[in-house]
Design an enzyme around this catalytic site. Structure first.
Site, PDB file in Angstrom:
ATOM      1  N   THR A 116       0.716  -1.060  -0.039  1.00 14.20           N
ATOM      2  CA  THR A 116       0.397  -0.019   0.122  1.00 14.20           C
ATOM      3  C   THR A 116       1.258   1.081  -0.005  1.00 14.20           C
ATOM      4  OG1 THR A 116      -1.922  -1.392   1.623  1.00 14.20           O
ATOM      5  CG2 THR A 116      -1.669   0.814   0.824  1.00 14.20           C
ATOM      6  N   ARG A 163     -12.912  -8.322  -0.237  1.00 16.12           N
ATOM      7  CA  ARG A 163     -12.271  -8.995   0.551  1.00 16.12           C
ATOM      8  C   ARG A 163     -11.530  -7.267   0.654  1.00 16.12           C
ATOM      9  NH1 ARG A 163      -6.849  -6.425   1.417  1.00 16.12           N
ATOM     10  NH2 ARG A 163      -5.220  -8.415   2.649  1.00 16.12           N
ATOM     11  N   GLY A 173      -9.085  -4.697   3.038  1.00 20.70           N
ATOM     12  CA  GLY A 173      -7.793  -4.921   3.942  1.00 20.70           C
ATOM     13  C   GLY A 173      -7.791  -3.068   5.409  1.00 20.70           C
ATOM     14  N   ASP A 174      -6.941  -3.159   5.425  1.00 19.40           N
ATOM     15  CA  ASP A 174      -6.576  -2.503   6.636  1.00 19.40           C
ATOM     16  C   ASP A 174      -6.545  -1.068   5.762  1.00 19.40           C
ATOM     17  OD1 ASP A 174      -4.190  -2.896   5.622  1.00 19.40           O
ATOM     18  OD2 ASP A 174      -3.421  -1.660   7.152  1.00 19.40           O
ATOM     19  N   THR A 214       1.533  -0.728   5.285  1.00 17.58           N
ATOM     20  CA  THR A 214       1.115  -0.968   5.080  1.00 17.58           C
ATOM     21  C   THR A 214       2.030  -3.202   5.219  1.00 17.58           C
ATOM     22  OG1 THR A 214       2.548  -1.905   2.748  1.00 17.58           O
ATOM     23  CG2 THR A 214       3.761  -0.907   4.398  1.00 17.58           C
ATOM     24  N   GLY A 219      -3.198  -6.821   6.511  1.00 15.88           N
ATOM     25  CA  GLY A 219      -4.185  -6.118   6.630  1.00 15.88           C
ATOM     26  C   GLY A 219      -5.346  -6.880   7.905  1.00 15.88           C
TER      27      GLY A 219
HETATM   28  N1  ASP Z   1      -2.635  -3.456   3.730  1.00 14.09           N
HETATM   29  C1  ASP Z   1      -3.187  -3.349   2.131  1.00 14.09           C
HETATM   30  C2  ASP Z   1      -4.388  -4.377   2.249  1.00 14.09           C
HETATM   31  O1  ASP Z   1      -4.033  -5.475   3.168  1.00 14.09           O
HETATM   32  C3  ASP Z   1      -1.605  -4.406   1.266  1.00 14.09           C
HETATM   33  C4  ASP Z   1      -0.341  -4.250   1.683  1.00 14.09           C
HETATM   34  O2  ASP Z   1      -0.051  -2.811   2.118  1.00 14.09           O
HETATM   35  O3  ASP Z   1       0.534  -4.922   1.603  1.00 14.09           O
HETATM   36  O4  ASP Z   1      -4.801  -4.485   2.144  1.00 14.09           O
END
Ligand code: ASP
Length: 317
Positions: A151, A179, A181-182, A202, A205
């Protein structure tokens, strides 16, 4: 008063330079963070953010993004948005509304269409090819599908003392439809309070949201910790706790900046980031977990940068 910007991954660097140029010329933290994220979203070769981002298992690019104003705590976020070039700009626009400021799926996409945001097919031929290859590999080798993500998450501080945070991602490659994520979740993927500082995440998530790690870092900074102390103390003990109580912990990397432009990071994997402030120009650094719950931070090498450039542009057969 001073200014500064920190953001996740090498991919953020050109955006960080742009953000700091704006901030130097009295630009606002909000404009700077949006410009930073837009730069990453527009670059085709970044496979995990915006245009060129990798799709879910059905071949659809679904993006998550958020924006937070550290003065007012206003937040806007989108999740599972499709066909929109700059998801973070949609999130920022939503942050002006008291109600309906976090939209998902078709509601988010419709909002973007109705409000004249740029609509494009986000699945580039290159991303489609990578997705097709992955489907084939998964069939043939029974691989874990979830190994591509990242991210862009950023914090900015302007010369008026205002701060902002933002994130944007296409999420886990091969994720299930719907789905999330965070990254669009306040307190997990990002948090900022202009009187204290901000943090962004990042990594996996599903695990980052178990610890609300961005909020936790800001809380520790409010208690008087430096950004580096706050990152180390929020992230490493939580990873241990998660391993003990949940049985495993995914990859995590967090960046933070306080209202004085000081910064910190913590990570359990090799992690690049970009940072710059009034005192020191924007640069790419590398972080790795150290011993005793600390973080080792080193300058990036030219060899690493060259290999990265080659890797992201390698032809896809
Ligand atoms: N945090 C992101 C997610 O879970 C992916 C990432 O940052 O690698 O969607």
């Amino acid at each position: 008063m001073t200014y500064g910007t920190i953001a996740t991954w090498r991919m953020a660097h050109e955006g960080v330079i742009k953000a700091n140029e704006l901030l130097k010329k009295q630009g606002t933290a909000g404009d700077a963070v949006e410009a930073l994220i837009n730069t990453v979203e527009a670059y085709t070769y970044y496979k995990s953010v915006g245009y060129g981002g990798l799709p879910n298992e059905q071949g659809v690019v679904e993006m998550d993004a958020a924006f937070m104003n550290g003065d007012s705590f206003a937040i806007g976020a989108v999740a599972g948005i499709q066909n929109v070039k700059h998801a973070v700009s949609v999130a920022r626009s939503l942050s002006h509304d008291h109600f309906n400021s976090f939209r998902v799926g078709s509601g988010a996409t419709q909002y973007a269409m109705q409000n004249d945001f740029e609509i494009v097919n986000m699945l580039t031929p290159r991303a489609r090819k990578i997705w097709q290859n992955r489907l084939k590999e998964m069939r043939e080798k029974n691989l874990n599908p979830y190994d591509g993500h990242d991210t862009v998450g950023a914090i900015t501080l302007d010369l008026q003392g205002s701060m902002a945070a933002a994130t944007s991602t296409s999420g886990l490659f091969m994720k299930k439809a719907g789905r999330i994520g965070d990254s669009p979740l306040s307190g997990s993927g990002f948090y900022v309070d202009s009187e204290v500082g901000g943090a962004a995440a990042t990594g996996l998530g599903e695990d980052i949201m178990k610890g609300c790690l961005s909020y936790e870092i800001v809380r520790l900074m409010a208690d008087g910790k430096t950004p580096q102390e706050a990152c180390d103390q929020a992230v490493y003990p939580f990873i241990e706790k998660l391993k003990k109580r949940y049985g495993k912990a995914g990859e995590f990397s967090l960046v933070a900046m306080n209202h004085k432009g000081e910064w910190g990071v913590a990570t359990n994997v090799e992690f690049t980031f970009s940072v710059g402030n009034e005192q020191k120009a924007s640069r790419i650094l590398m972080a790795n977990p150290g011993s005793d719950q600390t973080t080792i931070i080193e300058p990036i090498t030219q060899a690493w940068l060259d290999a990265y450039e080659k890797r992201i542009k390698a032809p896809v057969e």
